[in-house]
Write a protein that holds these residues in place. Structure first.
Motif, PDB file in Angstrom:
ATOM      1  N   SER A 241      64.464  53.915  34.864  1.00 59.93           N
ATOM      2  CA  SER A 241      63.204  54.059  34.138  1.00 59.93           C
ATOM      3  C   SER A 241      62.434  55.291  34.609  1.00 59.93           C
ATOM      4  CB  SER A 241      62.358  52.794  34.262  1.00 59.93           C
ATOM      5  OG  SER A 241      62.049  52.550  35.616  1.00 59.93           O
ATOM      6  N   ALA A 242      62.487  55.594  35.890  1.00 59.35           N
ATOM      7  CA  ALA A 242      61.845  56.818  36.378  1.00 59.35           C
ATOM      8  C   ALA A 242      62.559  58.049  35.835  1.00 59.35           C
ATOM      9  CB  ALA A 242      61.839  56.836  37.903  1.00 59.35           C
ATOM     10  N   SER A 243      63.876  57.981  35.697  1.00 56.99           N
ATOM     11  CA  SER A 243      64.610  59.100  35.108  1.00 56.99           C
ATOM     12  C   SER A 243      64.169  59.336  33.674  1.00 56.99           C
ATOM     13  CB  SER A 243      66.110  58.823  35.149  1.00 56.99           C
ATOM     14  OG  SER A 243      66.564  58.710  36.460  1.00 56.99           O
ATOM     15  N   ALA A 244      63.999  58.258  32.931  1.00 57.17           N
ATOM     16  CA  ALA A 244      63.540  58.393  31.543  1.00 57.17           C
ATOM     17  C   ALA A 244      62.116  58.945  31.493  1.00 57.17           C
ATOM     18  CB  ALA A 244      63.607  57.041  30.838  1.00 57.17           C
ATOM     19  N   ALA A 245      61.248  58.469  32.372  1.00 54.72           N
ATOM     20  CA  ALA A 245      59.859  58.949  32.382  1.00 54.72           C
ATOM     21  C   ALA A 245      59.777  60.419  32.784  1.00 54.72           C
ATOM     22  CB  ALA A 245      59.024  58.100  33.333  1.00 54.72           C
ATOM     23  N   PHE A 246      60.500  60.802  33.830  1.00 53.45           N
ATOM     24  CA  PHE A 246      60.474  62.202  34.267  1.00 53.45           C
ATOM     25  C   PHE A 246      61.069  63.106  33.203  1.00 53.45           C
ATOM     26  CE2 PHE A 246      60.370  61.570  39.168  1.00 53.45           C
ATOM     27  CZ  PHE A 246      59.234  60.799  39.035  1.00 53.45           C
TER      28      PHE A 246
ATOM     29  N   ASN B  64      58.250  67.206  27.039  1.00 57.21           N
ATOM     30  CA  ASN B  64      56.944  67.605  26.516  1.00 57.21           C
ATOM     31  C   ASN B  64      56.385  68.844  27.191  1.00 57.21           C
ATOM     32  OD1 ASN B  64      56.808  65.526  24.642  1.00 57.21           O
ATOM     33  ND2 ASN B  64      56.015  64.095  26.174  1.00 57.21           N
ATOM     34  N   GLY B  65      57.095  69.358  28.173  1.00 58.46           N
ATOM     35  CA  GLY B  65      56.647  70.563  28.856  1.00 58.46           C
ATOM     36  C   GLY B  65      55.536  70.334  29.850  1.00 58.46           C
ATOM     37  N   VAL B  66      55.379  69.099  30.286  1.00 56.52           N
ATOM     38  CA  VAL B  66      54.317  68.745  31.234  1.00 56.52           C
ATOM     39  C   VAL B  66      54.965  68.488  32.593  1.00 56.52           C
ATOM     40  CG1 VAL B  66      52.504  67.070  31.760  1.00 56.52           C
ATOM     41  CG2 VAL B  66      53.005  67.667  29.387  1.00 56.52           C
ATOM     42  N   PRO B  67      54.462  69.093  33.654  1.00 62.34           N
ATOM     43  CA  PRO B  67      55.037  68.794  34.969  1.00 62.34           C
ATOM     44  C   PRO B  67      54.715  67.357  35.386  1.00 62.34           C
ATOM     45  CG  PRO B  67      53.146  70.219  35.201  1.00 62.34           C
ATOM     46  CD  PRO B  67      53.412  70.095  33.734  1.00 62.34           C
ATOM     47  N   VAL B  68      55.615  66.777  36.157  1.00 64.25           N
ATOM     48  CA  VAL B  68      55.402  65.412  36.640  1.00 64.25           C
ATOM     49  C   VAL B  68      54.235  65.419  37.615  1.00 64.25           C
ATOM     50  CG1 VAL B  68      56.458  63.471  37.843  1.00 64.25           C
ATOM     51  CG2 VAL B  68      57.852  64.902  36.356  1.00 64.25           C
ATOM     52  N   ARG B  69      53.289  64.557  37.383  1.00 64.72           N
ATOM     53  CA  ARG B  69      52.095  64.499  38.231  1.00 64.72           C
ATOM     54  C   ARG B  69      52.436  63.897  39.590  1.00 64.72           C
ATOM     55  NH1 ARG B  69      47.750  65.185  34.573  1.00 64.72           N
ATOM     56  NH2 ARG B  69      48.447  64.838  32.451  1.00 64.72           N
ATOM     57  N   ASP B  70      51.714  64.314  40.592  1.00 60.73           N
ATOM     58  CA  ASP B  70      51.957  63.825  41.945  1.00 60.73           C
ATOM     59  C   ASP B  70      51.753  62.319  42.038  1.00 60.73           C
ATOM     60  OD1 ASP B  70      52.580  66.327  42.858  1.00 60.73           O
ATOM     61  OD2 ASP B  70      50.552  66.751  43.565  1.00 60.73           O
TER      62      ASP B  70
ATOM     63  N   LEU C   8      54.024  57.136  42.940  1.00 57.19           N
ATOM     64  CA  LEU C   8      54.150  55.743  42.508  1.00 57.19           C
ATOM     65  C   LEU C   8      55.613  55.353  42.357  1.00 57.19           C
ATOM     66  CD1 LEU C   8      52.609  53.212  41.506  1.00 57.19           C
ATOM     67  CD2 LEU C   8      52.840  54.154  39.210  1.00 57.19           C
ATOM     68  N   TRP C   9      56.395  56.225  41.709  1.00 62.22           N
ATOM     69  CA  TRP C   9      57.813  55.924  41.550  1.00 62.22           C
ATOM     70  C   TRP C   9      58.514  55.857  42.888  1.00 62.22           C
ATOM     71  CZ3 TRP C   9      61.919  58.685  43.340  1.00 62.22           C
ATOM     72  CH2 TRP C   9      63.144  58.120  43.060  1.00 62.22           C
ATOM     73  N   ASN C  10      58.226  56.807  43.757  1.00 61.84           N
ATOM     74  CA  ASN C  10      58.882  56.853  45.054  1.00 61.84           C
ATOM     75  C   ASN C  10      58.585  55.590  45.858  1.00 61.84           C
ATOM     76  OD1 ASN C  10      60.471  58.024  46.981  1.00 61.84           O
ATOM     77  ND2 ASN C  10      58.840  59.276  47.834  1.00 61.84           N
ATOM     78  N   SER C  11      57.333  55.159  45.861  1.00 58.01           N
ATOM     79  CA  SER C  11      56.966  53.933  46.573  1.00 58.01           C
ATOM     80  C   SER C  11      57.644  52.716  45.967  1.00 58.01           C
ATOM     81  CB  SER C  11      55.458  53.741  46.545  1.00 58.01           C
ATOM     82  OG  SER C  11      54.812  54.809  47.161  1.00 58.01           O
ATOM     83  N   LEU C  12      57.642  52.643  44.654  1.00 53.15           N
ATOM     84  CA  LEU C  12      58.256  51.500  43.985  1.00 53.15           C
ATOM     85  C   LEU C  12      59.756  51.440  44.238  1.00 53.15           C
ATOM     86  CD1 LEU C  12      57.731  49.116  42.118  1.00 53.15           C
ATOM     87  CD2 LEU C  12      58.147  50.630  40.186  1.00 53.15           C
ATOM     88  N   TYR C  13      60.418  52.575  44.243  1.00 53.42           N
ATOM     89  CA  TYR C  13      61.864  52.576  44.492  1.00 53.42           C
ATOM     90  C   TYR C  13      62.177  52.063  45.890  1.00 53.42           C
ATOM     91  CZ  TYR C  13      66.605  54.001  45.302  1.00 53.42           C
ATOM     92  OH  TYR C  13      67.938  53.978  45.624  1.00 53.42           O
ATOM     93  N   TRP C  14      61.469  52.570  46.898  1.00 53.05           N
ATOM     94  CA  TRP C  14      61.783  52.143  48.258  1.00 53.05           C
ATOM     95  C   TRP C  14      61.373  50.697  48.504  1.00 53.05           C
ATOM     96  CZ3 TRP C  14      65.510  54.511  50.218  1.00 53.05           C
ATOM     97  CH2 TRP C  14      65.706  55.863  49.986  1.00 53.05           C
ATOM     98  N   ILE C  15      60.349  50.218  47.830  1.00 61.45           N
ATOM     99  CA  ILE C  15      59.996  48.797  47.938  1.00 61.45           C
ATOM    100  C   ILE C  15      61.099  47.929  47.352  1.00 61.45           C
ATOM    101  CG2 ILE C  15      58.417  47.029  47.032  1.00 61.45           C
ATOM    102  CD1 ILE C  15      56.157  49.060  47.474  1.00 61.45           C
ATOM    103  N   THR C  16      61.683  48.344  46.233  1.00 62.17           N
ATOM    104  CA  THR C  16      62.776  47.554  45.657  1.00 62.17           C
ATOM    105  C   THR C  16      64.024  47.611  46.533  1.00 62.17           C
ATOM    106  OG1 THR C  16      63.463  49.388  44.232  1.00 62.17           O
ATOM    107  CG2 THR C  16      61.977  47.734  43.280  1.00 62.17           C
TER     108      THR C  16
END
Length: 119
Positions: A17-22, A28-34, A39-47
């Motif tokens: 899901s993070a791959s799809a979001a990124f 859309n030409g928008v950089p991924v916000r910090d 949030l994704w990084n924290s959620l991945y390591w929690i899982t």
């Protein structure tokens, strides 16, 4: 293998899901916000920690009562230790590479989408 897949689906779902979001951000030409990246990084390591705790309970090899907290505090040392000690060296190293690959999969997907779109 079936019990492994039954327990390991949360990190896989979060990574996909993070791959799809990124990738959507890059389309859309928008950089991924910090904030989104953090949030994704924290959620991945929690899982991943949740998977380690569930796998240790299923194997009945939980070393202490606060095992999940101990893994969380020492995450970068405890993930390789747990994977190799619970599965052995030959089966643990590919699983460790799978966990690390899922951790960088969203960045790879976003970079590929960016390279194809803006080439």
């Amino acid at each position: 293998m079936g019990s492994f897949l039954k327990l390991f689906w949360p990190p896989v779902v979060v990574a996909l899901s993070a791959s799809a979001a990124f990738s959507g951000y890059m389309l859309n030409g928008v950089p991924v916000r910090d904030f989104v990246f953090g949030l994704w990084n924290s959620l991945y390591w929690i899982t991943v920690i949740m998977w380690i705790a569930a796998d240790a309970r299923q194997r009945r090899k939980t070393p202490c009562y606060d095992f999940s907290f101990l893994v969380w505090v020492t995450i970068y040392a405890s993930i390789p230790w747990y994977v190799i000690s619970s599965r052995g060296f030959l089966r643990g190293i590919p699983l460790l590479f799978l966990i690390l690959f899922l951790g960088i999969l969203p960045q790879i997907a976003a970079a590929l989408v960016w390279a194809v779109r803006y080439r």
